[in-house]
Design an enzyme around this catalytic site. Structure first.
Site, short mmCIF file in Angstrom:
data_model
loop_
_atom_site.label_atom_id
_atom_site.label_comp_id
_atom_site.label_asym_id
_atom_site.label_seq_id
_atom_site.Cartn_x
_atom_site.Cartn_y
_atom_site.Cartn_z
N GLU A 195 0.82 -1.22 0.00
CA GLU A 195 0.00 0.00 0.00
C GLU A 195 0.86 1.26 0.00
O GLU A 195 1.94 1.29 0.56
CB GLU A 195 -0.96 -0.01 1.19
N HIS A 370 -1.29 4.62 8.31
CA HIS A 370 -0.56 4.11 7.16
C HIS A 370 0.95 4.27 7.31
O HIS A 370 1.43 5.24 7.88
CB HIS A 370 -1.02 4.83 5.88
#
EC number: 3.1.-.-
Lengths: 557, 557
Positions: A195, A370
């Site tokens: 990601e 993240h």
């Protein structure tokens, strides 16, 4: 597209070149495994559209090959498409406990629960899906129970990270399984899909614990009530709010449907521990001593109908914000929401609340879920992939993630920055990206899935800018004269009562145009309509500088 | 509102509780002086609106008292309202040389140049405006030739800072005049109006020089062409680009109307020094050696029609971006523009350009033009005002600026956080805020100034979400039967060719409704229309989940 050869193919149906609507697929020979089924919100150009989901034409055309839909975690950009996609194509859904809990709520609402096969997995599961075997590894992120997936295929192993960060001091023991990741890397990774959300951000994302410490400080300092707004799905953060409220001897009220819903599911499944008797109803808040109550609420993005926005505009029925109350915005505005968030903060300050906001080091009420650049490099280094496909992100994020991969030693020619639908085929160890499958945006509007297209959107755009003018006129079929009208109706163009003169003049112009054409024996409707549109359009633009949609309706009796 | 007493009044007609559309007024007895005349862009809820300007009802009602309109500097949020406001009320306009240059361009386009009295001022001017005398002091900001204003009144002195920062190493010697500010403070300031844009930002805004150094580094490093996009009005930055191009032996091309325009005005007036022969036409760019050319262009906010967006989407006629070219985005996205800016960056990266963006310390291609907290405290400390009115900013910015004023010693009770229209009256040294003048948003749409109101906007909103369905039916006046129709026309609701079944059914429902009502002898148009709307609305919502505008048109012949 036929695909019977013994090769491995990897592609995205959503999630590359964009944030949201994640959906990836791994195919080996006649076996397809799908990963995630997200939705995203439309930008302001898609007027009236409620939601965007992936176009799954390819999966429908190959439905007999689809073996599984694996969900990595329970965020909307990974599960939000389920209620719509499963109506188009029934697939067995594999997910961890909390993720399944959240999914089941959605399927129930959509009437799909009974017809959907749901299979509970853990990080120790091993699934045989035709020629593809799937195993898993624990990651952490801003929601519990996240998984990365390893697809073992005859061609080699493909790793999909899901969303992750490396929080080494996580809340509730949700550690990332570094050792298993190392083992996966040691066994050889043919291709890594990782990601890219924070690929532009240098450094290492701070631990969620930091937020907990700041929340605790704010609770200790607060002399009156504390309101805290965050994403309901951030169960780790909810736990830290519960802990801070407990330590400062406060009861806790929940405001907002999704907050009540997630707290219920997460508590029942054991992801959230709330002391007995701590929760009180919203109706109790105003009656309790201000230093003995805290409130967890939705609305951290300034959504106009969410609890916090209504509190801020003093229109929440049961609870008022009092001057001196503390309000913590424990979230960053998602791009596009800045204006709504700012308005909410302004309104809270006007009520006299102390508002703690901003993700800077000063307030520290939010950290990202993240991985930043150093963590992305850590994942790349652990996995040591031959091929690298950055996922989850707009082009510049994927691009920067590609540069990070190069920096840690992936061959530049082995990095694939994809568009949705681009297929990476790997055969006998060699990867190529030459073909495409159908991919795109399916627009959801009301009950309609994919029935609103460009023409309708263009019309909405035009209507939204200058409104519409309907011109109705009835002609006699036999005599060719005007029997009634022109009647002019305006919506969104000018306010009729203030523009009678303009509309009267418009009516005369229409009547003159038609009379003149009929004298010239032009009688086809289409010619009459075009003339009315042109003449009236020119007149209105000269008078107002606007170009409303003009709809001439000519009836012959 | 009559106002003949000998008191001093200060109020905003635009610019507090918002960013943009700045307009302030100082009134003493029968003399009004207006400061600035800005515009702002509508947010996405004001569909079709081009621009927002202040509502100047109060000035129009008191037009015989208005002595002057003083413009502090040439940014749109300070001059953008002029072409519209001067049509409503003719006022003599006072401004410095560059500011007047920019204003004159606007007035010319609007056909107002000949009728507008324009008076050139400098920081040494002294204006007698009835009972009010105005003097000035130099500030610096992201455009040259900025002024702060001191209003000397019988009640005391009022200072308006305009926009400012304290750049102590400015480009082109545009120093802030600290000594005069100190003198003004020493002479006593009754009330200070100071700008609040960065009141939430800690520290001291970096000097524009820093940007110059980073631009120079990028130019030296670049092996091919360099494109740089920034606000055209940032003449200091343009100068630094010119200098970097000159030092690296590059010619310079200008792309974009406002870039060409500002460079022309600023060069003619001596604010920008461009070496003889350095400028080349856009058509030359593709023909020149890539290391010998640089391009200055508009589009730093990702505006779809601006030069950089068109370069990025490969649709600029004369110039192409080549793989390996360097593109510098020397601006931060203004809130609301993030998506467009991101799209532009993505497109440039797809073309293979090296894109330098972001205002962080890593790239440093942009610094703010506004004072941060330490500079705001510096201004407050220099001026030592009795009363403080923070201006230029949304509520939370004004609020934080108020806290800074408290921190440097202004009495909390002497700080006024105003809404547009709130009047601070000062009489015999005592200030009170109890009354209001008319203030608000005047919406500009096409040629129309203020003629689009809430009803029209509500209609546009409704039309934009689900479109419109027009239902036309002709009845016989004598027999009461349907002569023609119902004909159904859809715009922005569903695409007719794909929804024939739905629309046919809708037609039958309308016919049935009308026939049934006529059997019951209900003949009033209004009842028929309401029934058609209700019945059809319910049917369409059940079938589609959408609520288009339904416009029944019933004609009797």
């Amino acid at each position: 597209m036929s695909h019977t050869e013994n090769k491995l193919s990897v592609f995205a149906l959503g999630g590359v070149g964009e944030i949201g609507k994640n959906m990836y697929a791994i195919q080996y020979a006649d076996d397809i495994v799908v990963i995630d089924c997200g939705s995203k919100f439309p930008d302001e150009s898609l007027l009236g559209i409620d939601l965007i989901i992936p176009d799954i034409t390819y999966l429908i055309e190959n439905s007999q090959k689809v073996r599984a839909l694996i969900i990595t975690h329970g965020h909307e950009d990974h599960i939000g498409g389920l209620p719509y996609i499963l109506k188009q194509l029934n697939m067995p859904v594999y997910a961890t406990r909390l993720t399944l809990g959240l999914i089941e709520g959605k399927l129930k609402e959509a009437g799909l629960l009974a017809d959907t096969e749901r299979i509970l997995i853990t990080s120790d599961s091993k699934l045989t899906l035709g020629s593809i075997t799937a195993t898993f590894f624990k990651t952490n992120h801003s929601i519990p129970d996240c998984l990365g997936v390893v697809f073992h295929t005859p061609e080699g192993n493909v790793v999909h990270t899901g969303d992750f960060k490396f929080d080494l001091t996580p809340v509730n023991e949700q550690y990332p399984d570094l050792h298993r990741m190392a083992e996966i890397g040691r066994n050889g990774v043919l291709a890594l899909l990782s990601e890219s959300t924070n690929a532009e951000r240098p450094g290492f994302t701070p631990s969620e614990r930091i937020v907990g410490e700041h929340i605790m400080e704010a609770f200790i300092k607060a002399k009156q009530r504390v309101f805290l707004s965050t994403f309901a799905s951030n169960v780790h953060r909810l736990q830290q709010v519960v802990d801070a409220a407990h330590l400062t001897n406060r009861k806790l009220a929940l405001l907002g449907r999704s907050m009540v819903n997630v707290v219920k599911i997460a508590s029942e499944l054991g992801y959230l521990t709330i002391p007995e008797g701590m929760l009180v109803e919203a109706g109790e808040v105003n009656r309790m001593a201000p230093e003995r109550i805290a409130v967890l609420c939705t609305g951290s993005q300034g959504e106009p109908m969410a609890a916090l926005s209504r509190l801020a505009s003093n229109s929440y029925r049961q609870v008022d914000i009092m001057a001196g109350d503390t309000v913590i915005m424990a979230a960053s505005p998602i791009p596009g929401n800045e204006r709504n968030v700012s308005r909410t903060i302004d309104n809270l300050l006007r009520l006299g609340a102390k508002v703690i906001y901003g993700s800077g080091s000063v307030t520290g009420m939010h950290v990202s879920g993240h991985a930043s650049q150093e963590e992305l490099k850590l994942m790349l280094t652990l996995m040591k992939p031959t091929y690298f496909i950055p996922i989850h992100g707009e082009f510049r994020m994927l691009h920067h993630h590609g540069l990070l991969a190069e920096a840690v030693g992936v061959e530049p020619g082995n990095i694939f920055i994809l568009n949705n639908g681009d297929v990476v085929d790997i055969e006998q160890g060699a990867a190529r990206q030459t073909r495409k499958v159908i991919a795109g945006n399916t627009l959801v509007d009301g009950w309609g899935i994919g029935d609103v297209g460009n023409i309708v959107l263009r019309d909405r755009k035009h209507l939204s800018e200058d409104g519409i003018l309907v011109v109705v006129i009835t002609l006699s079929k036999t005599e060719g004269r005007i029997l009634s009208g022109p009647d002019i109706i305006s919506r969104g163009f000018v306010y009729v009562r203030e523009s009678e003169g303009l509309l009267d003049e418009a009516g005369r112009i229409v009547a003159d145009t038609i009379t003149k054409l009929q004298t010239e024996n032009v009688n086809q409707w289409s010619s009459l309509k075009i003339s009315v549109k042109e003449t009236l359009g020119r007149f209105l633009y000269e008078k107002t500088g606007r170009r409303p949609v003009i709809l001439p309706i000519i009836m012959e009796i």
